[in-house]
Write an enzyme that holds these catalytic residues in place. Structure first.
Site, PDB file in Angstrom:
ATOM      1  N   SER A 126       0.840  -1.190   0.000  1.00  0.00           N
ATOM      2  CA  SER A 126       0.000   0.000   0.000  1.00  0.00           C
ATOM      3  C   SER A 126       0.886   1.255   0.000  1.00  0.00           C
ATOM      4  O   SER A 126       1.751   1.407  -0.853  1.00  0.00           O
ATOM      5  CB  SER A 126      -0.968  -0.059   1.179  1.00  0.00           C
ATOM      6  OG  SER A 126      -2.039   0.829   0.991  1.00  0.00           O
ATOM      7  N   HIS A 239      -7.713  -4.938  -2.650  1.00  0.00           N
ATOM      8  CA  HIS A 239      -6.503  -4.589  -1.900  1.00  0.00           C
ATOM      9  C   HIS A 239      -6.097  -5.746  -0.990  1.00  0.00           C
ATOM     10  O   HIS A 239      -4.937  -5.864  -0.611  1.00  0.00           O
ATOM     11  CB  HIS A 239      -6.807  -3.339  -1.058  1.00  0.00           C
ATOM     12  CG  HIS A 239      -5.600  -2.552  -0.640  1.00  0.00           C
ATOM     13  ND1 HIS A 239      -4.611  -2.138  -1.521  1.00  0.00           N
ATOM     14  CD2 HIS A 239      -5.217  -2.061   0.584  1.00  0.00           C
ATOM     15  CE1 HIS A 239      -3.690  -1.449  -0.863  1.00  0.00           C
ATOM     16  NE2 HIS A 239      -4.031  -1.390   0.417  1.00  0.00           N
TER      17      HIS A 239
END
Length: 261
Positions: A126, A239
């Protein structure tokens, strides 16, 4: 007392979920600040590759999880995961890949100087993707880089993540329109000429936290510069990957690091 960047100031044992891996909370020096991080070491005297784990999020979002760090250590690495400045008892304040990049740089040095570490790989998840790329630019001797669901372009993050704009304006000091140089400073795409290590990009194409466009832009720029880059795109995932796929991806990326570094 004068401390060097990456020097360990304090090391305290931390309960480990795996008896073969020793966990410690480490306080180390980074540009005048005392920063905290988690160190995972397979027991014994054997030498291993180092694995710098650069977390995502900010503050309490995306905190380093001991089980995740141990998971990578079990693949045959000595793993260090900085918490970044201002977190979990560390000095200073995070500024989202601004000066807190120094915490990653000093953590890389900490692993380099570890008596049982052979060479150091860099992993970023991330927002840690930006940190990983910036660290690899700073340390061309890095063995390899993996970004997973990684940010590469801070301008794009501001555009895509309306929910983060308030935080970004506060932490960075304003908008990309008002302070383009501050966003450029946090965007490694502009400095990839200085990158030497092979790069592996991992991204779920349904990711709404960090769009896959970040990885497309990174891959395109690396290829234009004739850098060594591979990519694993997963059309069905966001994600966060399902546990079984996540475990397999950890195994596969660890094998990739060891063979490509």
């Amino acid at each position: 007392m004068e401390f060097q960047n990456g020097q360990i100031i304090n090391k305290q044992r931390f309960p480990s979920p795996n008896p073969a891996i020793e966990l410690s909370v480490v306080t180390y020096h980074a540009n005048g600040l005392h920063i905290k991080g988690l160190l995972a070491e397979p027991k014994g005297e054997e030498l291993y590759d180092g694995f710098l784990y650069l977390r995502g999020g900010i503050k309490n979002v995306g905190k380093v999880r001991p089980s995740r760090i141990v998971q990578f250590a079990c693949e045959g690495f000595i793993v260090f995961a900085p918490f970044y400045r201002g977190n979990q008892g560390g000095d200073g304040n995070e500024d989202f890949a601004g000066e807190d990049r120094q915490d990653a740089f000093a953590a890389f040095t900490l692993l380099q100087e570890h008596a049982r570490v052979k060479r150091v790989h860099i992993f970023g998840f991330s927002r840690g993707g930006v940190m990983a790329l910036l660290t690899a630019i700073e340390f061309p001797e890095a063995a390899s880089i993996v970004t997973w669901g990684g940010v590469s372009d801070m301008f794009l993050t501001y555009v895509e993540r309306k929910d983060l704009r308030r935080m970004m304006k506060r932490v960075i000091g304003g908008t990309p329109t008002k302070f383009p140089e501050r966003y450029k400073y946090r965007t490694p795409l502009f400095r990839l000429e200085q990158l030497e290590a092979p790069v592996l990009i991992i991204h779920g194409e349904q990711d709404h936290n960090v769009s896959v466009e970040h990885s497309y832009r990174l891959e395109k720029r690396l290829k234009a510069l004739k850098k060594e880059v591979g990519s694993w795109y997963f059309p069905e995932y966001t994600h966060y990957f399902p546990p079984a796929v996540n475990r397999k991806t950890v195994e596969d990326l660890s094998a990739w690091m060891k063979s490509n570094g």
